[in-house]
Design a protein around this motif. Structure first.
Motif, PDB file in Angstrom:
ATOM      1  N   TYR A  73       0.941  -1.261  -0.038  1.00 33.33           N
ATOM      2  CA  TYR A  73      -0.008   0.075   0.110  1.00 33.33           C
ATOM      3  C   TYR A  73       0.709   1.174  -0.106  1.00 33.33           C
ATOM      4  CZ  TYR A  73      -4.428  -1.959   0.649  1.00 33.33           C
ATOM      5  OH  TYR A  73      -5.883  -2.545   0.463  1.00 33.33           O
ATOM      6  N   LEU A  74       1.765   1.105   0.748  1.00 32.01           N
ATOM      7  CA  LEU A  74       2.788   2.263   0.982  1.00 32.01           C
ATOM      8  C   LEU A  74       3.500   2.646  -0.356  1.00 32.01           C
ATOM      9  CD1 LEU A  74       4.280   2.125   4.611  1.00 32.01           C
ATOM     10  CD2 LEU A  74       2.507   3.646   3.636  1.00 32.01           C
ATOM     11  N   GLY A  75       4.048   1.544  -0.659  1.00 25.62           N
ATOM     12  CA  GLY A  75       4.575   1.694  -2.214  1.00 25.62           C
ATOM     13  C   GLY A  75       3.717   1.963  -3.335  1.00 25.62           C
ATOM     14  N   GLY A  76       2.728   1.849  -3.027  1.00 29.37           N
ATOM     15  CA  GLY A  76       1.744   2.403  -4.401  1.00 29.37           C
ATOM     16  C   GLY A  76       1.508   3.938  -4.014  1.00 29.37           C
ATOM     17  N   GLU A  77       1.679   4.230  -3.049  1.00 30.04           N
ATOM     18  CA  GLU A  77       1.303   5.764  -2.744  1.00 30.04           C
ATOM     19  C   GLU A  77       2.785   6.551  -3.022  1.00 30.04           C
ATOM     20  OE1 GLU A  77       0.228   6.418   1.238  1.00 30.04           O
ATOM     21  OE2 GLU A  77      -1.610   5.405   1.146  1.00 30.04           O
ATOM     22  N   ALA A  78       3.815   5.960  -2.642  1.00 30.57           N
ATOM     23  CA  ALA A  78       4.982   6.236  -3.136  1.00 30.57           C
ATOM     24  C   ALA A  78       5.119   6.403  -4.794  1.00 30.57           C
ATOM     25  CB  ALA A  78       6.258   5.506  -2.422  1.00 30.57           C
ATOM     26  N   ALA A  79       4.829   5.099  -5.232  1.00 30.36           N
ATOM     27  CA  ALA A  79       5.080   5.122  -6.736  1.00 30.36           C
ATOM     28  C   ALA A  79       4.187   6.207  -7.347  1.00 30.36           C
ATOM     29  CB  ALA A  79       4.799   3.856  -7.020  1.00 30.36           C
ATOM     30  N   GLN A  80       3.063   6.502  -6.654  1.00 32.04           N
ATOM     31  CA  GLN A  80       2.441   7.456  -7.251  1.00 32.04           C
ATOM     32  C   GLN A  80       3.025   8.952  -7.364  1.00 32.04           C
ATOM     33  OE1 GLN A  80      -1.445   8.053  -5.585  1.00 32.04           O
ATOM     34  NE2 GLN A  80      -2.511   8.758  -7.415  1.00 32.04           N
ATOM     35  N   ILE A  81       3.624   9.166  -6.125  1.00 32.69           N
ATOM     36  CA  ILE A  81       4.268  10.556  -6.008  1.00 32.69           C
ATOM     37  C   ILE A  81       5.589  10.515  -6.922  1.00 32.69           C
ATOM     38  CG2 ILE A  81       5.390  11.997  -4.540  1.00 32.69           C
ATOM     39  CD1 ILE A  81       3.422  10.743  -2.293  1.00 32.69           C
ATOM     40  N   ASP A  82       6.383   9.650  -6.622  1.00 30.33           N
ATOM     41  CA  ASP A  82       7.804   9.473  -7.183  1.00 30.33           C
ATOM     42  C   ASP A  82       7.878   9.152  -8.715  1.00 30.33           C
ATOM     43  OD1 ASP A  82       8.743  10.180  -4.811  1.00 30.33           O
ATOM     44  OD2 ASP A  82      10.052   8.520  -4.704  1.00 30.33           O
ATOM     45  N   LEU A  83       7.124   8.050  -9.165  1.00 27.89           N
ATOM     46  CA  LEU A  83       7.032   7.658 -10.488  1.00 27.89           C
ATOM     47  C   LEU A  83       5.988   8.250 -11.307  1.00 27.89           C
ATOM     48  CD1 LEU A  83       7.918   3.922  -9.579  1.00 27.89           C
ATOM     49  CD2 LEU A  83       9.500   5.725 -10.111  1.00 27.89           C
ATOM     50  N   GLY A  84       5.014   8.545 -10.617  1.00 25.37           N
ATOM     51  CA  GLY A  84       3.653   9.188 -11.691  1.00 25.37           C
ATOM     52  C   GLY A  84       2.968   7.980 -11.967  1.00 25.37           C
ATOM     53  N   ILE A  85       2.913   6.966 -11.504  1.00 29.16           N
ATOM     54  CA  ILE A  85       2.042   6.030 -11.880  1.00 29.16           C
ATOM     55  C   ILE A  85       0.695   5.766 -10.915  1.00 29.16           C
ATOM     56  CG2 ILE A  85       3.502   4.527 -13.146  1.00 29.16           C
ATOM     57  CD1 ILE A  85       4.054   2.680 -10.778  1.00 29.16           C
ATOM     58  N   SER A  86      -0.048   5.159 -11.384  1.00 31.79           N
ATOM     59  CA  SER A  86      -1.430   5.169 -10.695  1.00 31.79           C
ATOM     60  C   SER A  86      -1.257   4.242  -9.337  1.00 31.79           C
ATOM     61  CB  SER A  86      -2.682   4.309 -11.526  1.00 31.79           C
ATOM     62  OG  SER A  86      -3.539   4.038 -10.623  1.00 31.79           O
ATOM     63  N   ASP A  87      -1.598   4.787  -8.407  1.00 34.58           N
ATOM     64  CA  ASP A  87      -1.552   3.623  -7.102  1.00 34.58           C
ATOM     65  C   ASP A  87      -2.537   2.540  -7.314  1.00 34.58           C
ATOM     66  OD1 ASP A  87      -4.219   4.924  -6.952  1.00 34.58           O
ATOM     67  OD2 ASP A  87      -4.197   5.658  -4.884  1.00 34.58           O
ATOM     68  N   LYS A  88      -3.259   2.396  -8.221  1.00 37.03           N
ATOM     69  CA  LYS A  88      -3.811   1.034  -8.497  1.00 37.03           C
ATOM     70  C   LYS A  88      -3.010  -0.016  -8.657  1.00 37.03           C
ATOM     71  CE  LYS A  88      -8.338   2.265  -8.353  1.00 37.03           C
ATOM     72  NZ  LYS A  88      -8.263   3.341  -7.361  1.00 37.03           N
ATOM     73  N   THR A  89      -1.739   0.357  -8.889  1.00 40.22           N
ATOM     74  CA  THR A  89      -0.597  -0.772  -9.302  1.00 40.22           C
ATOM     75  C   THR A  89      -0.606  -1.545  -7.847  1.00 40.22           C
ATOM     76  OG1 THR A  89       0.856   0.974  -8.715  1.00 40.22           O
ATOM     77  CG2 THR A  89       0.791   0.241 -11.025  1.00 40.22           C
ATOM     78  N   ALA A  90      -0.884  -1.059  -6.878  1.00 37.21           N
ATOM     79  CA  ALA A  90      -0.723  -1.597  -5.631  1.00 37.21           C
ATOM     80  C   ALA A  90      -1.494  -2.868  -5.925  1.00 37.21           C
ATOM     81  CB  ALA A  90      -1.060  -0.776  -4.397  1.00 37.21           C
TER      82      ALA A  90
END
Lengths: 355, 511
Positions: free
Chosen positions: A308-325
């Motif tokens: 879950y946290l990684g999903g949020e971080a990826a949304q911020i840092d990598l600009g991908i949807s947090d749905k990837t979580a």
């Protein structure tokens, strides 16, 4: 040459614990492939996703906040699944628990002394258990498949919650936002220091400890395991499979409801339409990844919390949807179920032989 | 060119050390209706499974139209022209007749065309079927017709039927015989497995009789009597073993009075008005062909099923028809079901935990304040393994890893270790090697000598004659009166088993 699955004489103890690790490894590899297909550097993406969340104190704290409901729901589901009772609707039971528990602070806002917290938690557990009683009743009375009923009731619960939050329970001073009044005093769960970790984490640990003892040492735990693996032997022993359905659904529903009220009275502090980011569903994966074993569930809850946290971080840092979580969680469940085949079977390479 | 269609030549099939088929030779001519007879466990299913490609012989070979052939799988069998109608159908209830048949046929056929063919074939052979009907709405007899039509569509040269009339009403059975005779007259060979000897006499041209995996006779059933066929099946060469001398039944331990119980699922047999009394110190055996209500009888006596039961059951002086298995164990009863794995024992559990399964409610100290005493359970498991020579690969292995005989010794030993006042055991030595079987039978006799009552449900007449004081026969859910073993012979029992309930009394008077 072909590969065949060959049944083992006994369940492999080694594979029981190796299988989830194998599944995590395969998920990481698959993740790396997906990231590179998306045009991202897989190494950096995996770092952001899975490592960064555990490198900082604040994110560790956040991890506990996320893992607590997963573990609380996951241990209940682990017992359920052990008994072959398929409660897929923990998300709905969580929602109902949140609604029941929130009734007190919303309807009686001045009641802010200590007993309100105890009552809120009790009401939360009651709400979840009552909601899980519906599929239990349908299953034991009419033979309805609890997978379908519990799942469909999730959406009913969410619509009921939505109606309350947008309707009678909306904060009159809330500028028309769909949220309830802010909870205050003992209506909020105590936290660890000034941080975000709240009582829910403690409750999760207690639930793990209690259910560990129940499952490994008590007759009730024995009953759960017998009914789950060999129902006919359960009848022979004199265990009632109907009572088992009730026990499992009430227990897991109660724990999910408890997780629900803990979310509302903990991190949010008020009722809002999005009560949980799908904890009830993710907890299914937690239960399986944790080998349906309470202590395993604790570890697995933390791992899924990271996603879950990684999903949020990826949304911020990598600009991908947090749905990837959710994509990762799905892939993980898929691999666990596949790898679990190896517990009872071994893979053998067959060379073609001439008869 | 041989004039045989299919020959099984010196076929042996071993499962581990156990030979399910031992040097079996069977020859089928085109147009012949050939009966395959034998008690349960005689090896009939094993043999036809090899003919249908579901099993491979350990030794020996199959010849098809005179040439050796390896039938690798059922698809290969079907392409040769061998069709099989199983006792338990494999149909999807939610699909129509046509859809079910389409699933089983190779290649893709148009549904319209297939429906037309089904209608044509079913009309031609007197098997009326509505192609569009949903299977869920059809009776058992109609479902069987689907399976037969499914085979007929592939124009088989050989049709194997496994107890086809077991699920049919007499009228449906008569209709089936017309169809089978018609098929035979067209040159199709039929291998017909049945327990109903009268039926075999009127329908079949030849009969091969198996006992314990061996062919004991090949006869023309039209020239035999049901009694002589039964004698072949159960064996006359084995001398009647006299039972323990002077077993006098003590006070009644178990009494069943007019007990009825609905069937256990669609293939079960309802128990009808069963009465039985077993006294202390005696062994009563119930003979019968499988599926005649034995499992229902076991469920009724054990208390595994109490819903729907009528009549009265008295155990050790206590009325207990409405009480479950735990309460009956507490009254001193012990039970051993037919199925060892999954019913009598949990396959995934070590033996010690399997001890808890039947003893948590009756043993002192096994459960204290909700906590299970695993140490005590381990002690009991060790004691049982020692007393009954249960050979295990490790200290406390999972039940599934034990061989059939060893697990059966454990499952029976677990109950005997309690010194029960009543032991009810279904198929005590089914699939068990001779050594273990002897140990188990001796243990049952010893228990009765010690003053307990023993109820044995068995299909093995040798076993029954070896240990029972009195014998009753169960047929179509009805139980005959239990008579002293000395007053009965195999023929009388064989006839009762084969369903000749009404004629039995005449027959015995004649012999």
């Amino acid at each position: 040459m072909r590969l065949v699955l060959e049944r083992r004489a006994e369940r492999s103890k080694l594979m029981t614990w190796l299988s989830p690790l194998l599944a995590v490894g395969l998920t990481l590899v698959t993740g790396a492939v997906i990231f590179s297909l998306m045009g991202l550097d897989p190494a950096r993406a995996l770092y952001v996703y899975f490592l960064e969340p555990v490198l900082w104190w604040w994110s560790l704290e956040e991890l506990v906040v996320k893992a607590a409901p997963l573990v609380l729901i996951g241990v209940g589901l682990a017992v359920c699944f052990r008994a072959n009772v398929w409660n897929i609707g923990a998300e709905g039971q969580l929602t109902m628990g949140a609604l029941f528990g929130s009734a007190l602070p919303i309807l009686w806002h001045e009641f802010q002394s200590f007993p309100v917290m105890v009552l809120m938690l009790a009401l939360g557990a009651l709400g979840g258990a009552l909601y899980a009683a519906i599929p239990a009743f349908l299953r034991t009375r009419f033979g309805t498949n609890e997978i379908l009923t519990s799942l469909m009731l999730v959406y009913v619960a969410q619509l009921i919650a939505d109606w309350f939050i947008r309707g009678p329970w909306r904060d009159p001073a809330g500028f028309n936002f769909p949220k309830s009044v802010q909870f205050e005093g003992w209506q909020l769960l105590p936290t660890l220091g000034d941080g975000r970790i709240h009582l829910g984490a403690g409750l999760a640990l207690v639930a793990v400890a209690v259910l560990y003892v129940v499952m490994s040492r008590t007759l009730k735990g024995f009953e759960v395991r017998v009914v789950g693996t060999a129902p006919r032997a359960g009848t022979f022993a004199g265990f009632s499979s109907k009572r088992m359905v009730w026990f499992c659904l009430l227990l897991s529903g109660g724990l999910a409801g408890l997780a629900g009220i803990c979310e509302v009275a903990g991190p949010s502090g008020h009722l809002q339409p999005a009560i949980s980011p799908g904890y009830g569903f993710t907890a299914i994966i937690v239960a399986f990844l944790g080998r349906l074993n309470p202590v395993g569930v604790l570890v697995a809850g933390v791992m899924l919390g990271i996603s879950y946290l990684g999903g949020e971080a990826a949304q911020i840092d990598l600009g991908i949807s947090d749905k990837t979580a959710q994509v990762f969680q799905g892939i993980l469940l898929f691999f666990i179920l596949a790898c679990d085949t190896l517990i009872l079977y071994r893979i053998r390479l067959l060379r073609p032989h001439t008869a | 060119m041989s004039d045989f269609l299919l020959e099984a030549v010196h076929i042996t099939k071993k499962f581990g050390d156990f030979a399910a088929n031992d040097d079996v030779t069977l020859r089928l001519r085109p147009g012949e209706i050939h009966a395959l007879l034998g008690e349960n466990g005689a090896g009939k299913s094993t043999l036809v499974k090899m003919m249908y490609g579901a099993l491979q012989p350990t030794e020996g070979e199959l010849h098809w139209r005179g040439k050796p052939v390896r039938i690798a799988n059922p698809a290969a069998a079907r392409s040769l022209g061998i069709g099989m109608v199983f006792q338990h159908f494999s149909l999807f209830e939610a699909l129509s007749v046509t859809e079910n048949i389409a699933l089983a046929l190779p290649g893709k056929a148009g549904m319209q065309e297939l429906s037309a063919r089904i209608a044509a074939v079913s009309r031609e052979y007197g098997l009326p079927l509505e192609p569009g009907a949903l299977v869920a709405d059809l009776s058992v007899g109609q479902r069987q017709r689907i399976e037969i039509v499914r085979c007929l569509l592939q124009e088989p040269a050989l049709l194997i039927m496994d107890e086809p009339t077991a699920v049919l009403t007499p009228q449906e059975a008569d209709q089936l015989f017309v169809t089978l005779r018609r098929l035979a007259s067209e040159g199709c060979a039929i291998l017909y497995i049945s327990h109903r000897l009268e039926e075999v006499k009127t329908l079949c041209h030849e009969a091969t009789i198996l006992r314990r995996g061996k062919v004991v006779a090949t006869v023309d059933p039209r020239r035999e009597t049901a009694a002589s066929l039964a004698r072949h099946m159960v064996g006359v060469d084995v001398a009647v073993v006299s039972t323990r001398a002077g077993a006098v039944a003590g006070e009644p331990i178990l009494t069943l009075d007019h007990v009825s119980l609905p069937a256990d699922g669609p293939f079960g047999t309802a128990l009808r008005d069963v009465s039985l009394r077993i006294g202390a110190g005696e062994i009563v055996a119930i003979a019968g062909v499988a599926g005649n209500g034995q499992s229902e009888l076991f469920d009724a006596v054990s208390g595994e099923r109490v819903d729907g039961l009528t009549g009265s059951i008295t155990l050790a002086g206590q009325v207990c028809a409405g009480r479950g298995i735990k309460a009956r164990r507490a009254l001193g009863a012990a039970f051993v079901p037919e199925e060892r794995l999954g019913h009598g024992a949990v396959p995934d559990f070590p033996l010690s935990q399997n001890v808890i399964l039947t003893r948590f409610a009756v043993d002192d100290g096994m459960v204290r304040r909700g906590l299970v005493n695993l140490g005590l359970a381990g002690d009991v498991a060790g004691r049982v393994a020692g007393a009954f020579d249960v050979r295990t690969s490790s200290n406390d292995p999972e039940a599934r890893s034990l061989s059939g005989g060893n697990l059966q010794k454990f499952v029976i030993g677990r109950e005997l270790d309690r010194k029960p006042r009543l032991l009810v055991v279904n198929q005590p030595t089914w699939g068990v090697d001779a050594g273990a079987a002897a140990v188990i039978r001796q243990a049952l006799i010893d228990l009765a000598e010690g003053g307990s009552a023993v109820l044995v449900i068995s299909q093995d007449l040798d076993e029954i004659f070896a240990i029972a004081d009195r014998i009753a026969v169960i047929s179509r859910g009805e139980l005959s009166e239990a008579k002293p073993t000395a007053t009965l012979d195999r023929e009388a029992i064989g006839l009762l088993m084969a369903g000749a309930h009404e004629t039995a009394s005449h027959d015995k008077a004649a012999s």
